[in-house]
Design a protein around this motif. Structure first.
Motif, PDB file in Angstrom:
ATOM      1  N   GLU A 124       1.857  -4.050  -7.049  1.00 44.12           N
ATOM      2  CA  GLU A 124       1.749  -2.725  -6.428  1.00 44.12           C
ATOM      3  C   GLU A 124       0.724  -2.794  -5.302  1.00 44.12           C
ATOM      4  OE1 GLU A 124       1.091   0.331  -9.311  1.00 44.12           O
ATOM      5  OE2 GLU A 124       2.212  -0.737 -10.839  1.00 44.12           O
ATOM      6  N   GLU A 125       0.916  -3.749  -4.395  1.00 42.14           N
ATOM      7  CA  GLU A 125      -0.100  -4.006  -3.375  1.00 42.14           C
ATOM      8  C   GLU A 125      -0.269  -2.842  -2.396  1.00 42.14           C
ATOM      9  OE1 GLU A 125       2.177  -6.426   0.064  1.00 42.14           O
ATOM     10  OE2 GLU A 125       1.768  -7.554  -1.755  1.00 42.14           O
ATOM     11  N   ASP A 126       0.708  -1.938  -2.346  1.00 45.25           N
ATOM     12  CA  ASP A 126       0.548  -0.802  -1.449  1.00 45.25           C
ATOM     13  C   ASP A 126      -0.554   0.140  -1.934  1.00 45.25           C
ATOM     14  OD1 ASP A 126       2.139  -0.260  -3.669  1.00 45.25           O
ATOM     15  OD2 ASP A 126       3.117   1.443  -2.693  1.00 45.25           O
ATOM     16  N   ARG A 127      -0.989  -0.028  -3.199  1.00 42.54           N
ATOM     17  CA  ARG A 127      -2.082   0.790  -3.727  1.00 42.54           C
ATOM     18  C   ARG A 127      -3.440   0.242  -3.306  1.00 42.54           C
ATOM     19  NH1 ARG A 127      -1.913   0.250  -9.609  1.00 42.54           N
ATOM     20  NH2 ARG A 127      -3.896   1.337  -9.371  1.00 42.54           N
ATOM     21  N   PHE A 128      -3.465  -0.946  -2.749  1.00 45.61           N
ATOM     22  CA  PHE A 128      -4.725  -1.605  -2.446  1.00 45.61           C
ATOM     23  C   PHE A 128      -4.766  -2.083  -0.995  1.00 45.61           C
ATOM     24  CE2 PHE A 128      -4.086  -2.036  -6.950  1.00 45.61           C
ATOM     25  CZ  PHE A 128      -5.348  -1.821  -7.501  1.00 45.61           C
ATOM     26  N   HIS A 129      -5.972  -2.136  -0.468  1.00 46.15           N
ATOM     27  CA  HIS A 129      -6.191  -2.907   0.756  1.00 46.15           C
ATOM     28  C   HIS A 129      -7.262  -3.942   0.423  1.00 46.15           C
ATOM     29  CE1 HIS A 129      -9.444   0.115   1.181  1.00 46.15           C
ATOM     30  NE2 HIS A 129     -10.085  -0.835   1.833  1.00 46.15           N
ATOM     31  N   ASP A 139     -17.008  -3.141  -9.687  1.00 41.93           N
ATOM     32  CA  ASP A 139     -15.787  -3.418 -10.450  1.00 41.93           C
ATOM     33  C   ASP A 139     -14.556  -3.626  -9.569  1.00 41.93           C
ATOM     34  OD1 ASP A 139     -17.044  -3.389 -12.918  1.00 41.93           O
ATOM     35  OD2 ASP A 139     -16.762  -1.229 -13.168  1.00 41.93           O
ATOM     36  N   SER A 140     -14.733  -3.767  -8.238  1.00 38.39           N
ATOM     37  CA  SER A 140     -13.584  -4.112  -7.390  1.00 38.39           C
ATOM     38  C   SER A 140     -13.090  -5.514  -7.775  1.00 38.39           C
ATOM     39  CB  SER A 140     -13.986  -4.105  -5.911  1.00 38.39           C
ATOM     40  OG  SER A 140     -14.333  -2.807  -5.493  1.00 38.39           O
ATOM     41  N   MET A 173     -11.165 -12.647  -1.684  1.00 38.66           N
ATOM     42  CA  MET A 173     -10.617 -11.393  -1.185  1.00 38.66           C
ATOM     43  C   MET A 173     -10.918 -10.297  -2.216  1.00 38.66           C
ATOM     44  SD  MET A 173      -6.638 -10.632  -0.267  1.00 38.66           S
ATOM     45  CE  MET A 173      -6.602 -11.983   0.903  1.00 38.66           C
ATOM     46  N   VAL A 174     -11.538  -9.247  -1.749  1.00 43.77           N
ATOM     47  CA  VAL A 174     -11.873  -8.122  -2.618  1.00 43.77           C
ATOM     48  C   VAL A 174     -10.801  -7.053  -2.475  1.00 43.77           C
ATOM     49  CG1 VAL A 174     -13.624  -6.421  -3.254  1.00 43.77           C
ATOM     50  CG2 VAL A 174     -14.319  -8.627  -2.279  1.00 43.77           C
ATOM     51  N   LEU A 175     -10.229  -6.622  -3.585  1.00 44.90           N
ATOM     52  CA  LEU A 175      -9.171  -5.610  -3.569  1.00 44.90           C
ATOM     53  C   LEU A 175      -9.785  -4.230  -3.776  1.00 44.90           C
ATOM     54  CD1 LEU A 175      -6.475  -7.390  -5.770  1.00 44.90           C
ATOM     55  CD2 LEU A 175      -6.755  -7.476  -3.283  1.00 44.90           C
ATOM     56  N   ILE A 176      -9.439  -3.313  -2.904  1.00 46.11           N
ATOM     57  CA  ILE A 176     -10.000  -1.961  -2.958  1.00 46.11           C
ATOM     58  C   ILE A 176      -8.863  -0.955  -3.069  1.00 46.11           C
ATOM     59  CG2 ILE A 176     -11.440  -0.253  -1.785  1.00 46.11           C
ATOM     60  CD1 ILE A 176     -12.770  -2.575  -0.330  1.00 46.11           C
ATOM     61  N   SER A 177      -8.925  -0.095  -4.061  1.00 50.71           N
ATOM     62  CA  SER A 177      -7.873   0.882  -4.279  1.00 50.71           C
ATOM     63  C   SER A 177      -7.816   1.863  -3.110  1.00 50.71           C
ATOM     64  CB  SER A 177      -8.116   1.640  -5.593  1.00 50.71           C
ATOM     65  OG  SER A 177      -7.165   2.685  -5.730  1.00 50.71           O
ATOM     66  N   GLN A 178      -6.601   2.162  -2.651  1.00 54.61           N
ATOM     67  CA  GLN A 178      -6.433   3.097  -1.533  1.00 54.61           C
ATOM     68  C   GLN A 178      -6.881   4.494  -1.892  1.00 54.61           C
ATOM     69  OE1 GLN A 178      -5.790   2.038   1.302  1.00 54.61           O
ATOM     70  NE2 GLN A 178      -4.045   0.679   1.467  1.00 54.61           N
ATOM     71  N   GLY A 179      -6.887   4.811  -3.194  1.00 52.96           N
ATOM     72  CA  GLY A 179      -7.284   6.143  -3.629  1.00 52.96           C
ATOM     73  C   GLY A 179      -8.783   6.340  -3.670  1.00 52.96           C
ATOM     74  N   GLU A 180      -9.555   5.249  -3.537  1.00 50.79           N
ATOM     75  CA  GLU A 180     -11.013   5.378  -3.635  1.00 50.79           C
ATOM     76  C   GLU A 180     -11.616   5.688  -2.273  1.00 50.79           C
ATOM     77  OE1 GLU A 180     -11.753   2.254  -7.304  1.00 50.79           O
ATOM     78  OE2 GLU A 180     -12.402   1.763  -5.262  1.00 50.79           O
TER      79      GLU A 180
END
Length: 266
Positions: A105-110, A141-142, A259-266
């Protein structure tokens, strides 16, 4: 007639000079005998000086040429190292880009790319520091990945730095599922020996050595990130659940970029 006669005489004299005289005069012989040793001394001295001085100047010239060649070699070596570093960095970035494929679900993250700037003592990357922080959107916690799979999570953040705790640390735990049979789930933990061990919740789960593990999505980690593969399965008589030992997909002895994944909702 006079000009013709003088010309003939001069031609005869030149012919005699070219062929060398048969006999020289007495004074010339005495002078030549006296002058020859002096001439020999001067000639030998001149040769000695020439043979001594020429190597000095030649040495200086060779030294200049060597310095020039050394500078050129140093420059070429520097360029070669820069090219190798550029190639290595490019390869690392390519691997990092592959990490996105692990997130279904990579569209949830950048993602934010980062370089490692330091690590705790020891041979393993249990805890290390990266060069991004809150100003880059990093939060506690990212999830952190690299081109091979799951690395760990951010547990401490500064303005332009962050600390990452990896999955092989004994304070870490990850919920997983078996890629071949996603209904088989369990939990793995790190250890002081920098290994991954865990258990399967279903005691009847049929897993074998070589089965790949991915994140289940039941914790802070997105679903679908590769963790590693099973290298040992065991079940003791006094234990209800099957235990597994896992070989991590990431090489925790060498990590340069993550690579650090960051939720688009945050």
């Amino acid at each position: 007639m006079i000009v013709t006669a003088v010309t003939i005489i001069l031609i005869i004299i030149m012919g005699m000079s070219i062929g060398g005289r048969v006999k020289i005069s007495g004074p010339e012989n005495v002078f030549g005998s006296m002058f020859t040793p002096v001439q020999r001394f001067l000639y030998s001295g001149g040769q000695f000086v020439e043979n001594t001085i020429r190597p000095i100047f030649a040495f200086r010239r060779i030294d200049r040429e060597n310095k020039k060649l050394s500078e050129e070699n140093e420059q070429l070596t520097k360029q070669l190292v820069e090219l190798q570093l550029a190639q290595s960095e490019l390869e690392e970035l390519r691997n990092l880009s592959k990490a996105l494929n692990y997130v279904q679900e990579e569209d949830r993250f950048h993602h934010v790319s980062a370089s490692v700037t330091g690590k705790d003592t020891g041979n393993w990357f249990n805890i290390f520091t990266i060069d991004v922080g809150t100003r880059d959107g990093i939060k506690k916690d990212s999830p952190v990945v690299n081109g091979n799979g799951l690395v760990g999570r951010v547990y401490e953040v500064g303005e332009n730095w962050a600390k990452v705790i990896t999955i092989i640390d004994n304070k870490s735990s990850v919920s997983f599922e078996i890629l071949r049979q996603n209904e088989y789930i369990g939990v793995i933990r790190g250890s002081v020996k920098a290994s991954l061990t865990g258990y399967l919740i279903d005691p009847q789960a049929e897993v074998v050595v070589g089965d790949k593990l991915i994140t289940s999505g039941l914790s802070i980690y997105p679903k679908g990130i590769v963790i590693g593969e099973i290298k040992e399965v065991s079940k003791k008589e006094d234990e209800l659940l099957k235990t597994i030992t896992v070989e991590p997909a990431v090489n925790f002895k060498k990590i340069d970029k993550v690579m650090v994944l960051i939720s688009q909702g945050e």
